[in-house]
Design an enzyme around this catalytic site. Sequence first.
Site, PDB file in Angstrom:
ATOM      1  N   LYS A  25      -4.653 -88.436 -18.607  1.00 48.64           N
ATOM      2  CA  LYS A  25      -5.357 -87.307 -17.987  1.00 48.64           C
ATOM      3  C   LYS A  25      -6.547 -87.812 -17.193  1.00 48.64           C
ATOM      4  O   LYS A  25      -6.764 -87.414 -16.052  1.00 48.64           O
ATOM      5  CB  LYS A  25      -5.827 -86.334 -19.071  1.00 48.64           C
ATOM      6  CG  LYS A  25      -6.643 -85.188 -18.520  1.00 48.64           C
ATOM      7  CD  LYS A  25      -7.170 -84.288 -19.629  1.00 48.64           C
ATOM      8  CE  LYS A  25      -8.190 -84.980 -20.500  1.00 48.64           C
ATOM      9  NZ  LYS A  25      -9.104 -84.081 -21.210  1.00 48.64           N
ATOM     10  N   ARG A  30      -8.890 -88.412 -11.852  1.00 51.41           N
ATOM     11  CA  ARG A  30      -9.728 -89.262 -11.003  1.00 51.41           C
ATOM     12  C   ARG A  30      -8.946 -89.703  -9.761  1.00 51.41           C
ATOM     13  O   ARG A  30      -9.452 -89.642  -8.636  1.00 51.41           O
ATOM     14  CB  ARG A  30     -10.203 -90.496 -11.767  1.00 51.41           C
ATOM     15  CG  ARG A  30     -11.364 -90.238 -12.741  1.00 51.41           C
ATOM     16  CD  ARG A  30     -11.624 -91.519 -13.522  1.00 51.41           C
ATOM     17  NE  ARG A  30     -12.734 -91.490 -14.442  1.00 51.41           N
ATOM     18  CZ  ARG A  30     -12.737 -90.907 -15.631  1.00 51.41           C
ATOM     19  NH1 ARG A  30     -11.698 -90.213 -16.033  1.00 51.41           N
ATOM     20  NH2 ARG A  30     -13.792 -91.003 -16.443  1.00 51.41           N
ATOM     21  N   ASP A  52      -4.464 -79.488 -16.923  1.00 59.75           N
ATOM     22  CA  ASP A  52      -5.669 -80.017 -16.283  1.00 59.75           C
ATOM     23  C   ASP A  52      -5.382 -80.608 -14.907  1.00 59.75           C
ATOM     24  O   ASP A  52      -6.210 -80.503 -13.988  1.00 59.75           O
ATOM     25  CB  ASP A  52      -6.338 -81.074 -17.176  1.00 59.75           C
ATOM     26  CG  ASP A  52      -7.150 -80.419 -18.288  1.00 59.75           C
ATOM     27  OD1 ASP A  52      -6.972 -79.208 -18.511  1.00 59.75           O
ATOM     28  OD2 ASP A  52      -7.955 -81.115 -18.926  1.00 59.75           O
ATOM     29  N   ASN A  94     -10.033 -75.245 -18.264  1.00 61.92           N
ATOM     30  CA  ASN A  94     -10.897 -75.915 -19.242  1.00 61.92           C
ATOM     31  C   ASN A  94     -10.902 -77.421 -18.973  1.00 61.92           C
ATOM     32  O   ASN A  94     -11.016 -78.227 -19.889  1.00 61.92           O
ATOM     33  CB  ASN A  94     -10.408 -75.622 -20.666  1.00 61.92           C
ATOM     34  CG  ASN A  94     -11.495 -75.886 -21.711  1.00 61.92           C
ATOM     35  OD1 ASN A  94     -12.640 -76.191 -21.366  1.00 61.92           O
ATOM     36  ND2 ASN A  94     -11.142 -75.801 -22.977  1.00 61.92           N
ATOM     37  N   GLY A  96     -12.591 -80.440 -17.934  1.00 60.03           N
ATOM     38  CA  GLY A  96     -13.854 -81.131 -17.670  1.00 60.03           C
ATOM     39  C   GLY A  96     -13.681 -82.209 -16.609  1.00 60.03           C
ATOM     40  O   GLY A  96     -14.567 -82.449 -15.790  1.00 60.03           O
ATOM     41  N   SER A 177     -20.343 -88.874 -20.514  1.00 57.55           N
ATOM     42  CA  SER A 177     -20.262 -89.910 -19.490  1.00 57.55           C
ATOM     43  C   SER A 177     -19.653 -89.343 -18.212  1.00 57.55           C
ATOM     44  O   SER A 177     -19.687 -89.971 -17.166  1.00 57.55           O
ATOM     45  CB  SER A 177     -19.424 -91.076 -19.996  1.00 57.55           C
ATOM     46  OG  SER A 177     -18.074 -90.662 -20.138  1.00 57.55           O
ATOM     47  N   GLN A 178     -19.090 -88.151 -18.316  1.00 59.60           N
ATOM     48  CA  GLN A 178     -18.462 -87.560 -17.125  1.00 59.60           C
ATOM     49  C   GLN A 178     -19.478 -87.225 -16.040  1.00 59.60           C
ATOM     50  O   GLN A 178     -19.129 -87.112 -14.869  1.00 59.60           O
ATOM     51  CB  GLN A 178     -17.682 -86.303 -17.506  1.00 59.60           C
ATOM     52  CG  GLN A 178     -16.379 -86.639 -18.227  1.00 59.60           C
ATOM     53  CD  GLN A 178     -15.516 -85.415 -18.448  1.00 59.60           C
ATOM     54  OE1 GLN A 178     -15.607 -84.440 -17.715  1.00 59.60           O
ATOM     55  NE2 GLN A 178     -14.673 -85.471 -19.463  1.00 59.60           N
ATOM     56  N   ASP A 345     -12.202 -89.750 -27.953  1.00 55.66           N
ATOM     57  CA  ASP A 345     -11.097 -88.788 -28.063  1.00 55.66           C
ATOM     58  C   ASP A 345     -10.072 -89.222 -29.097  1.00 55.66           C
ATOM     59  O   ASP A 345      -9.634 -88.436 -29.937  1.00 55.66           O
ATOM     60  CB  ASP A 345     -10.412 -88.610 -26.702  1.00 55.66           C
ATOM     61  CG  ASP A 345     -11.282 -87.799 -25.753  1.00 55.66           C
ATOM     62  OD1 ASP A 345     -12.285 -87.224 -26.225  1.00 55.66           O
ATOM     63  OD2 ASP A 345     -10.963 -87.741 -24.561  1.00 55.66           O
ATOM     64  N   GLU A 373     -13.459 -79.754 -25.685  1.00 56.62           N
ATOM     65  CA  GLU A 373     -12.693 -78.513 -25.552  1.00 56.62           C
ATOM     66  C   GLU A 373     -13.146 -77.465 -26.571  1.00 56.62           C
ATOM     67  O   GLU A 373     -13.098 -76.266 -26.336  1.00 56.62           O
ATOM     68  CB  GLU A 373     -11.202 -78.796 -25.712  1.00 56.62           C
ATOM     69  CG  GLU A 373     -10.515 -79.327 -24.466  1.00 56.62           C
ATOM     70  CD  GLU A 373     -10.776 -80.800 -24.199  1.00 56.62           C
ATOM     71  OE1 GLU A 373     -11.714 -81.382 -24.796  1.00 56.62           O
ATOM     72  OE2 GLU A 373     -10.044 -81.371 -23.365  1.00 56.62           O
ATOM     73  N   ARG A 376     -15.529 -80.269 -31.801  1.00 54.34           N
ATOM     74  CA  ARG A 376     -14.445 -80.952 -32.509  1.00 54.34           C
ATOM     75  C   ARG A 376     -14.844 -81.417 -33.913  1.00 54.34           C
ATOM     76  O   ARG A 376     -13.982 -81.555 -34.778  1.00 54.34           O
ATOM     77  CB  ARG A 376     -13.943 -82.149 -31.688  1.00 54.34           C
ATOM     78  CG  ARG A 376     -13.121 -81.703 -30.506  1.00 54.34           C
ATOM     79  CD  ARG A 376     -12.697 -82.847 -29.627  1.00 54.34           C
ATOM     80  NE  ARG A 376     -11.624 -82.423 -28.732  1.00 54.34           N
ATOM     81  CZ  ARG A 376     -11.169 -83.162 -27.725  1.00 54.34           C
ATOM     82  NH1 ARG A 376     -11.680 -84.354 -27.489  1.00 54.34           N
ATOM     83  NH2 ARG A 376     -10.198 -82.709 -26.966  1.00 54.34           N
ATOM     84  N   HIS A 417      -5.921 -79.258 -27.362  1.00 58.29           N
ATOM     85  CA  HIS A 417      -4.704 -80.054 -27.478  1.00 58.29           C
ATOM     86  C   HIS A 417      -4.802 -81.121 -28.561  1.00 58.29           C
ATOM     87  O   HIS A 417      -3.858 -81.363 -29.302  1.00 58.29           O
ATOM     88  CB  HIS A 417      -4.386 -80.693 -26.130  1.00 58.29           C
ATOM     89  CG  HIS A 417      -5.532 -81.469 -25.523  1.00 58.29           C
ATOM     90  ND1 HIS A 417      -5.372 -82.664 -24.908  1.00 58.29           N
ATOM     91  CD2 HIS A 417      -6.869 -81.222 -25.470  1.00 58.29           C
ATOM     92  CE1 HIS A 417      -6.544 -83.103 -24.481  1.00 58.29           C
ATOM     93  NE2 HIS A 417      -7.466 -82.245 -24.805  1.00 58.29           N
ATOM     94  N   ARG A 418      -5.972 -81.767 -28.657  1.00 60.46           N
ATOM     95  CA  ARG A 418      -6.064 -82.881 -29.599  1.00 60.46           C
ATOM     96  C   ARG A 418      -6.076 -82.400 -31.052  1.00 60.46           C
ATOM     97  O   ARG A 418      -5.572 -83.087 -31.935  1.00 60.46           O
ATOM     98  CB  ARG A 418      -7.287 -83.745 -29.310  1.00 60.46           C
ATOM     99  CG  ARG A 418      -7.257 -84.321 -27.912  1.00 60.46           C
ATOM    100  CD  ARG A 418      -7.912 -85.659 -27.760  1.00 60.46           C
ATOM    101  NE  ARG A 418      -7.796 -86.060 -26.366  1.00 60.46           N
ATOM    102  CZ  ARG A 418      -6.690 -86.553 -25.820  1.00 60.46           C
ATOM    103  NH1 ARG A 418      -5.614 -86.735 -26.551  1.00 60.46           N
ATOM    104  NH2 ARG A 418      -6.648 -86.849 -24.533  1.00 60.46           N
ATOM    105  N   LYS A 449      -2.243 -79.293 -22.205  1.00 59.21           N
ATOM    106  CA  LYS A 449      -3.389 -79.839 -21.466  1.00 59.21           C
ATOM    107  C   LYS A 449      -3.153 -81.300 -21.107  1.00 59.21           C
ATOM    108  O   LYS A 449      -3.558 -81.740 -20.042  1.00 59.21           O
ATOM    109  CB  LYS A 449      -4.651 -79.690 -22.317  1.00 59.21           C
ATOM    110  CG  LYS A 449      -5.944 -79.984 -21.587  1.00 59.21           C
ATOM    111  CD  LYS A 449      -7.096 -79.571 -22.476  1.00 59.21           C
ATOM    112  CE  LYS A 449      -8.442 -80.035 -22.006  1.00 59.21           C
ATOM    113  NZ  LYS A 449      -8.939 -79.505 -20.779  1.00 59.21           N
TER     114      LYS A 449
END
Length: 686
Positions: A25, A30, A52, A94, A96, A177-178, A345, A373, A376, A417-418, A449
């Site tokens: 993803k 990117r 996504d 959703n 990010g 970090s995004q 993740d 999301e 978590r 999803h995770r 996702k």
Amino acid sequence: MFKIPFLDLPPLRSAAGTVRLPGSKSISNRVLLLAALSEGQTVVRDLLASDDTAVMLESLRTLGCGVWRDGDAVVIDGLGSRLRAKQAKLFLGNAGTAMRPLTAALAVLAATQGGEFEVSGVPRMHERPIGDLVDALRGLGCAIDDLGNPGYPPLRLRGPSALALDAPVRVRGDVSSQFLTALLLALPLVAGFEAPNPPEGVPPARGGPAPGRDIRIEVIGELISKPYIEITLALLARFGIAVKREGWSAFVIPAGSRYVSPGEVFVEGDASSASYFVGLGAIAAVDAPIRIEGVGSESLQGDVRFAEAAAAMGAVVQTGPNWLEVRRGAWPLKGITLDCNHIPDAAMTLTVMALYADGPTTLTNIASWRVKETDRIAAMATELRKLGASVDEGPDWIRVQPLRDWRAASIHTYDDHRVAMCFSLAAFNGLVTDAAVPVRIQEPHCVAKTFPDYFETLFGVVTARAEDIPVITIDGPTASGKGTLADEVGKALGFGVLDSGALYRVTGLAARRAGLDLDDGPAVAALVPTLELRFSGGQVFLGPEDVSARLRAEATGLLASQVAVHPEVRQALHQLQLDFRRLPGLVADGRDMGTAIFPDAALKVFLTASAATRAERRYKQLISKGNSTTIEGLREDLEARDERDKNRSASPLAPAQDAQLLDNSALSIEASVEQVLNWWQKRRPF
Ligand code: DC
């Protein structure tokens, strides 16, 4: 796409085989943005097809990029850093990985070329912070309006406005970090900024038009999730931008940098998604390994290092350039304490593996989980406790104790999803307790996702005991509506469907074609193993021929009823029917599903309707297909078949003793389905 409300995983016992991962993803989104900003066309291969990436592709189209499919590849016709649309409203779900970099890129492009853009998402997206990025962009001179709560989407990005490019751009690195990734992706757009034809009203950059300048980004605070920045830098390099890095605190985009398409890009498999299969191997690959293709030692993604964490828990891991093989080593697994900042993740998977460990597992430095999301840390703690686990949590850590007394639990997935994928590993509880329990995953479609066919892939490499795989049988006379009811119940539960009548029909048809005497049971039975039967997408193939339509004909039904009286034929078809008992469950319709084939079925339904009602339904069906017939004739045929099916000595049509009787003469299909689902729910432990 029909979305099932929940998916019940029966106790799973072992794992082996090969999985090919969907595209990453992080890399997919990117690459799409980089391709869109570049000069020229980019062919993107192995792109992840998911929610996504769908919102990213749709946004790029809205912004005027050419986007089309060429076979399995997606081709992007880049903007070459020039805005084609000056106004747009982008809905980013959703995602990010779409929200942050698009915000930065559009803010910078609007500033330098003029324009007005709105970015928004689902309610949860509007709770995910973006303030640090907005602050950095405002510091640079971008005009950004909060359309909701300050610091959160939705946002409006306006321009033109003057950018202060000489001073370093400062951004916090300790929440996500995004934000840094977003700036790294956006600022090359102005590193070579010359505004060749400045649009009306666009002021020159402060400091005057320049042939370009170095742009310096400084990180405030400790940068988290560094491996994701490495992905960003590696991909920037592929698109012509050689960022200079000073430790993890400053990044310089060299003057004159310009995006250039590399022509073709391969997206590597999703390393975070690999974690579920690494976990699977560690827990359940005893006789043969789980082989994971698409990531390996040469992957850009930091989450491949999840394999090291799994190894610390006892997994035996082998790696190649783009594959991993994992099998069980230590058992029970070993409890560990691990700083998970580098694998934020994938680390979620460790919390479920921890249930199978010999002692507590503590994961630290995971504050970023709280702004993903869903929160978590809270989500995993709450849902693990439902299984019976003892879990402690803090602002940036979680501790999970091993579990022995498992409870059947219905896992809420928070549209994450995770969470859904992680908890599938809880279905292996039968490996540590004699009282194995199933696990219910609510809203399983949230895996779309990043991994739309996650559960199908999982079912392809795991085994369950046949008796653990739930079966619902629906028996009844001809034209009672069993087929429709079975299909609908199967669809609602995500179960497979066995139309056993089709097996008798195909046998009757093949026997007739072979010129056999239909009263010669042994001869017809001998034909069965030679039939090249294939069931695919609701169709039945006999050799290369799609015989589905032929099978449904009334005449074939009569042939079926004739061959079905022979015990030898019934025996010959027995195993074939048992083979349909596959994960995650089966709905079987016929005459003897509950009595002879699946006597241990968890729910047995005997469906009836008056002969008059059934004749009328069949009449409507046939007339609508353009066949001519009469109700009276049909009713006589039905009654004759009922007689034969009821009175034959081999598996006569009769309700199983423990069957639920359902007369649907006066019921709609929906009402019948609801009744069966209600009975089913009452039998479930959730
Ligand atoms: O359900 P159907 O109409 O497709 O079945 C066709 C014939 O096959 C039916 O008349 C009896 C026979 N049959 C059977 O004997 N046992 C089953 N489990 C299913 C069908």
